[in-house]
Write a protein that holds these residues in place. Structure first.
Motif, short mmCIF file in Angstrom:
data_model
loop_
_atom_site.label_atom_id
_atom_site.label_comp_id
_atom_site.label_asym_id
_atom_site.label_seq_id
_atom_site.Cartn_x
_atom_site.Cartn_y
_atom_site.Cartn_z
N ALA A 107 0.87 -1.61 -0.17
CA ALA A 107 0.02 0.24 -0.20
C ALA A 107 0.51 1.14 -0.09
CB ALA A 107 -0.76 -0.10 0.52
N ARG A 108 2.25 1.16 1.02
CA ARG A 108 2.86 2.79 0.69
C ARG A 108 3.49 2.19 -0.88
NH1 ARG A 108 4.60 0.81 5.77
NH2 ARG A 108 7.25 -0.01 4.48
N GLU A 109 4.47 1.55 -1.36
CA GLU A 109 4.61 1.69 -2.94
C GLU A 109 4.00 1.88 -3.12
OE1 GLU A 109 6.31 -2.07 -3.65
OE2 GLU A 109 7.50 -2.67 -2.15
N PHE A 110 2.64 1.74 -3.38
CA PHE A 110 1.31 1.94 -4.33
C PHE A 110 0.93 3.88 -3.58
CE2 PHE A 110 -3.22 2.83 -5.25
CZ PHE A 110 -3.78 1.63 -6.76
N LEU A 111 0.32 4.28 -3.05
CA LEU A 111 0.20 5.40 -2.79
C LEU A 111 1.41 6.09 -2.73
CD1 LEU A 111 -1.40 4.60 0.21
CD2 LEU A 111 -2.74 5.24 -1.86
N GLU A 112 2.57 5.61 -3.06
CA GLU A 112 3.79 6.67 -2.59
C GLU A 112 4.61 7.41 -4.33
OE1 GLU A 112 6.12 5.75 0.13
OE2 GLU A 112 4.81 6.23 1.92
N GLU A 113 4.26 6.24 -4.13
CA GLU A 113 5.50 5.94 -5.62
C GLU A 113 4.25 5.55 -6.97
OE1 GLU A 113 8.13 2.79 -5.37
OE2 GLU A 113 8.19 3.34 -3.23
N ALA A 114 3.36 4.91 -6.95
CA ALA A 114 2.96 4.91 -8.32
C ALA A 114 1.65 5.43 -8.51
CB ALA A 114 2.50 3.09 -8.61
N ARG A 166 -2.30 11.39 9.36
CA ARG A 166 -1.47 11.26 8.37
C ARG A 166 0.73 10.82 8.51
NH1 ARG A 166 -0.81 14.53 4.12
NH2 ARG A 166 -3.10 15.27 5.02
N GLY A 167 0.38 12.01 9.29
CA GLY A 167 2.13 11.84 9.41
C GLY A 167 2.39 11.49 10.10
N LEU A 168 1.83 10.85 10.94
CA LEU A 168 2.21 10.01 11.84
C LEU A 168 2.50 8.78 11.67
CD1 LEU A 168 0.24 10.88 15.31
CD2 LEU A 168 3.38 11.43 15.02
N GLY A 169 1.39 8.61 10.41
CA GLY A 169 2.17 6.82 10.00
C GLY A 169 3.22 6.91 9.36
N ASP A 170 3.21 8.51 8.29
CA ASP A 170 5.08 8.21 8.12
C ASP A 170 6.00 7.96 8.63
OD1 ASP A 170 3.66 8.21 5.39
OD2 ASP A 170 3.51 10.49 5.51
N SER A 171 5.77 8.99 10.28
CA SER A 171 7.00 9.28 10.53
C SER A 171 7.20 7.92 11.82
CB SER A 171 6.72 10.17 11.89
OG SER A 171 5.72 10.26 12.52
N SER A 172 5.88 6.96 11.98
CA SER A 172 6.47 6.13 13.23
C SER A 172 6.76 4.61 11.98
CB SER A 172 4.67 5.45 13.49
OG SER A 172 3.60 5.38 12.64
N ARG A 173 7.12 4.60 10.99
CA ARG A 173 7.46 2.66 10.42
C ARG A 173 8.59 2.43 10.79
NH1 ARG A 173 7.39 5.54 3.51
NH2 ARG A 173 5.07 6.26 4.28
N ASP A 174 9.38 3.40 12.25
CA ASP A 174 10.54 2.50 12.29
C ASP A 174 10.03 1.82 14.18
OD1 ASP A 174 10.80 4.94 13.15
OD2 ASP A 174 12.49 4.52 13.79
N LEU A 175 9.25 1.79 14.43
CA LEU A 175 8.87 2.00 15.55
C LEU A 175 7.24 0.90 15.23
CD1 LEU A 175 7.48 5.11 16.29
CD2 LEU A 175 9.69 4.56 16.86
N ASN A 176 8.26 -0.13 17.11
CA ASN A 176 6.69 -1.34 16.64
C ASN A 176 5.89 -1.09 16.58
OD1 ASN A 176 6.88 -0.69 20.06
ND2 ASN A 176 8.97 -2.44 19.81
N LEU A 177 5.05 -1.58 17.05
CA LEU A 177 3.33 -1.46 17.63
C LEU A 177 3.41 -0.48 19.12
CD1 LEU A 177 0.03 -1.65 16.38
CD2 LEU A 177 0.45 -3.81 17.32
N GLU A 178 3.59 -1.25 19.81
CA GLU A 178 3.52 -0.47 20.83
C GLU A 178 4.20 1.15 20.69
OE1 GLU A 178 4.75 -3.37 21.16
OE2 GLU A 178 3.17 -4.39 21.41
#
Length: 203
Positions: A107-114, A166-178
């Motif tokens: 989904a990230r590839e699709f929304l951002e790159e394609a 939406r911004g937090l979705g981008d900035s939290s990619r390197d975090l675990n769920l908790e």
């Protein structure tokens, strides 16, 4: 439903099922229509007949995910007494459902790159963004009407919430769920503190 239409729907379901698996395993770019055709035994022409394009097929998967999420949230929404509780509950339920979802990377590839680079894609993303803004606006207005929040501009706050999440979705990619849940809650608490009714903040 006649036999021909039933067969058509069964074919469409097989394509969606195979696409879901392949996109989840390989990502959006690496999974091709040829791969999906091979996995289903359906011709490429038949896939294009049902979905017009690879983008159209992937959008169908995203729409299914969104429909499932809305159904889940409709069931859980009644569990919360306040809008603040509801927003916090939405964070937890949404992240738990989507953070490790198999289609997340695709989904990230699709929304951002394609999709995000095409004119139609940008239009559809704008539509989804506006739908989210309106959803958050209604939640804020609910809090205002109940006296939980001060009288603020619900439309503006809906836009702020949409952009923040939406911004937090981008900035939290390197975090675990908790860690991601904690980050979202820190941001939400800071925003809600500013709009909570004064008497509630003192309690």
């Amino acid at each position: 439903m006649n036999k021909k239409k039933t067969q058509s729907e069964e074919t469409k379901s097989r394509i969606i099922e195979a696409a879901n698996i392949l996109f989840s395993q390989r990502g959006y770019h690496a999974a091709s229509i040829e791969d999906i055709a091979s996995a289903t035994g359906v011709s490429k022409a038949n896939i294009y007949y049902h979905f017009k394009s690879k983008e159209g097929l992937f959008l169908t998967l995203l729409d299914q995910f969104e429909t499932e999420w809305k159904s889940l949230w409709a069931e859980q929404e009644q569990l919360y007494e306040t809008t603040s509780d509801m927003l916090n509950g939405m964070i937890e339920a949404g992240l738990e459902r989507g953070f490790h979802h198999p289609l997340n990377r695709a989904a990230r590839e699709f929304l951002e790159e394609a999709w995000g680079k095409s004119e139609e894609g940008c239009r559809q993303i704008a539509i989804k963004t506006e739908e989210n803004r309106v959803f958050y606006q209604k939640l804020i207005q609910r809090g205002i009407d109940s006296g939980e929040f001060k009288s603020v501009n619900a439309s503006d706050l809906g836009r702020v919430l949409e952009g923040m999440f939406r911004g937090l979705g981008d900035s939290s990619r390197d975090l675990n769920l908790e860690e991601a849940i904690r980050l979202y809650r820190v941001a939400l608490d800071a925003l809600l503190y500013g709009i909570r009714a004064t008497d509630l903040r003192k309690n």
